[in-house]
Enzyme design. Structure first.
Site, short mmCIF file in Angstrom:
data_model
loop_
_atom_site.label_atom_id
_atom_site.label_comp_id
_atom_site.label_asym_id
_atom_site.label_seq_id
_atom_site.Cartn_x
_atom_site.Cartn_y
_atom_site.Cartn_z
CE1 TYR A 7 41.32 42.30 33.98
CE2 TYR A 7 39.14 43.24 33.35
CZ TYR A 7 40.28 42.60 32.92
OH TYR A 7 40.28 42.20 31.71
CE LYS B 141 55.37 34.64 33.26
NZ LYS B 141 55.86 33.84 31.94
CG ASP C 242 54.63 31.52 29.25
OD1 ASP C 242 54.00 30.89 29.99
OD2 ASP C 242 55.90 31.95 29.30
CG ASP D 57 39.96 40.09 28.93
OD1 ASP D 57 38.76 39.92 28.62
OD2 ASP D 57 40.70 41.12 28.74
CG ASP E 102 38.94 38.19 23.16
OD1 ASP E 102 37.87 38.09 24.01
OD2 ASP E 102 39.01 39.41 22.60
C1 IPM Z 1 35.25 41.20 28.83
C2 IPM Z 1 35.75 42.56 28.37
C3 IPM Z 1 36.06 43.23 29.54
C4 IPM Z 1 37.13 42.50 30.69
C5 IPM Z 1 36.15 44.70 29.46
C6 IPM Z 1 35.32 45.19 28.49
C7 IPM Z 1 36.17 45.58 30.83
O1 IPM Z 1 37.30 42.60 27.76
O2 IPM Z 1 34.42 40.99 29.48
O3 IPM Z 1 36.11 40.10 28.30
O4 IPM Z 1 38.27 43.12 30.42
O5 IPM Z 1 36.63 41.78 31.40
MN MN Z 2 37.47 40.40 26.87
#
Ligand code: IPM
Ligand code: MN
Ligand code: NAD
Length: 362
Positions: free
Chosen positions: A147, A197, A229, A253, A257
């Protein structure tokens, strides 16, 4: 006897874009209720960030605003981003405001808990036997990795373009987040799974070396290593094996999700971003959800649970934190559901349900 003075707490509010202002309004109602119950006056300083700041000022976060945010006791961010701003240069996108905020506050540890509410086992994508075992926390490194690594950029003309990013970590960046993950594991089930990884990336080989070295100070905690993975697969296959997951920025990240579907919805997942000397930053894991923005149907629970984390980690209000978590659980038990959980409550009605339980005696 005179009444003790009310404690004043300064909170920076960054509503951002899309559903951001909607869930922030819900969060603010919760803060008011917490204040009333705990003899606290919340002083709010509101700042534009993301697309809202680009539209108003031409940049996604003004340096002066960052300086003022740093002076607050805690920071709540709702969400940034949206299609309107997707074509700008990387440093002029809404997301750059959020990344600048995280870096500017030096909040290198992003804590993302994912725990199933027993009432929501049906909402999980997993079979009930697996769903009921989900109780983990991701320690995501937040201010390093690909990042932020340099060099980064793009060059060339259409047909021959090129783009590059750099994944980079220093030993000290790895060690400080590893320490936090091991400490947290001591208060939980004493198991850290470090995700990398290392079969391909030098950065991950360094990550594994440092995590293993730091583990010498935590022999009471079990340490396992998984490739990312396989970790993604194992999270779906047998999530109960995970207690604390320690990982770098991008992997954290993505895996967080994935955890949304283990517990039922991204609208449930909170986070806390902590550093050494700065105010903590509290943000739902979800984004600005352009597909439902303006419809009043966003789930406010990720915001509420983020505020619970703020009470615990920044405001020294552990009882308020537990009370929020109990109010959310009780509302769910009573059948309150927003659309993402298969129900028909809007943001306001869901908020009212949770506040009603929060305010109940006892
Ligand atoms: C998160 C988001 C952010 C990230 C983006 C919006 C920069 O996806 O906080 O999970 O990738 O950290
Ligand atoms: Mn995110
Ligand atoms: P998203 O999290 O915004 O949405 C993904 C899906 O989840 C959508 O279908 C959305 O409707 C749903 N969803 C998200 N939050 C919800 C909630 N509270 N209640 C009900 N449903 C919810 O992810 P995306 O679509 O990939 O990204 C949209 C924008 O948000 C992008 O610009 C992205 O960069 C940004 N983003 C910001 C943050 C942040 O500010 N922390 C986090 C992730 C994404």
């Amino acid at each position: 006897m005179s009444k003790p003075d009310k404690r004043t707490v300064r909170i920076a509010l960054l509503p951002g874009d899309g559903i951001g202002p909607e869930v922030m309004a819900a969060g603010r109602k919760l803060c008011e209720t917490i204040g009333a119950k705990n003899n606290i006056v919340f002083q709010y300083d509101e700042f534009k960030i993301g697309g809202a700041a680009i539209d108003a000022f031409g940049v996604p976060l003004r340096p002066d605003d960052l300086a003022k945010i740093r002076e607050c006791d805690a920071v709540i961010l709702a969400a940034v981003g949206g299609p309107k701003w997707d074509t700008g240069a990387a440093n002029l996108r809404p997301e750059a405001g959020l990344l600048g905020l995280r870096k500017g506050l030096n909040v290198f540890a992003n804590l993302r808990p994912a725990k199933i509410f027993p009432e929501l086992i049906d909402a999980s994508r997993l079979k009930p036997e697996q769903a009921k075992s989900v109780d983990l926390i991701i320690f995501r490194e937040l201010t390093g990795g690909v990042y932020f690594g340099e060099p980064r950029g793009k060059s060339g003309e259409a047909g021959g373009r090129e783009a590059w990013n750099t994944m980079r970590y220093t030993e000290s960046e790895i060690r400080r987040i590893a320490k936090m993950a091991f400490e947290a594991a001591r208060g939980r089930r004493k198991r850290v799974t470090s995700v990398d990884k290392a079969n391909v990336l030098e950065v991950s080989q360094l990550w594994r070396d440092i995590v293993t070295d730091e583990h010498r100070h935590y022999s009471d905690v079990e340490l396992l290593h998984l490739y990312v993975d396989n970790a993604a697969m194992q999270l779906v296959r047998n999530p109960g094996q995970f207690d604390v997951i320690l990982t770098e920025n991008l992997f954290g990240d993505i895996l967080s999700d994935l955890c949304a579907e283990l517990v039922g919805s991204i609208g449930l997942l909170p986070s806390a971003s902590l550093g050494a000397q700065s105010p903590g930053l509290y943000e739902p894991v979800h984004g600005s959800a352009p597909d439902i923005a303006g419809k009043g149907m966003a789930n406010p629970l990720a915001m509420f649970l983020s505020i619970a984390m703020m009470c615990r980690y920044s405001l020294n209000l552990p009882d308020a934190a537990e009370r929020i978590e109990r109010a959310v659980a009780t509302a769910l038990k009573a059948g309150a559901r927003t659309a993402d959980l298969g129900g028909d409550l809007g943001t306001n009605d869901m908020t009212e349900q949770v506040l009603r339980h929060f305010n109940r005696k006892g």
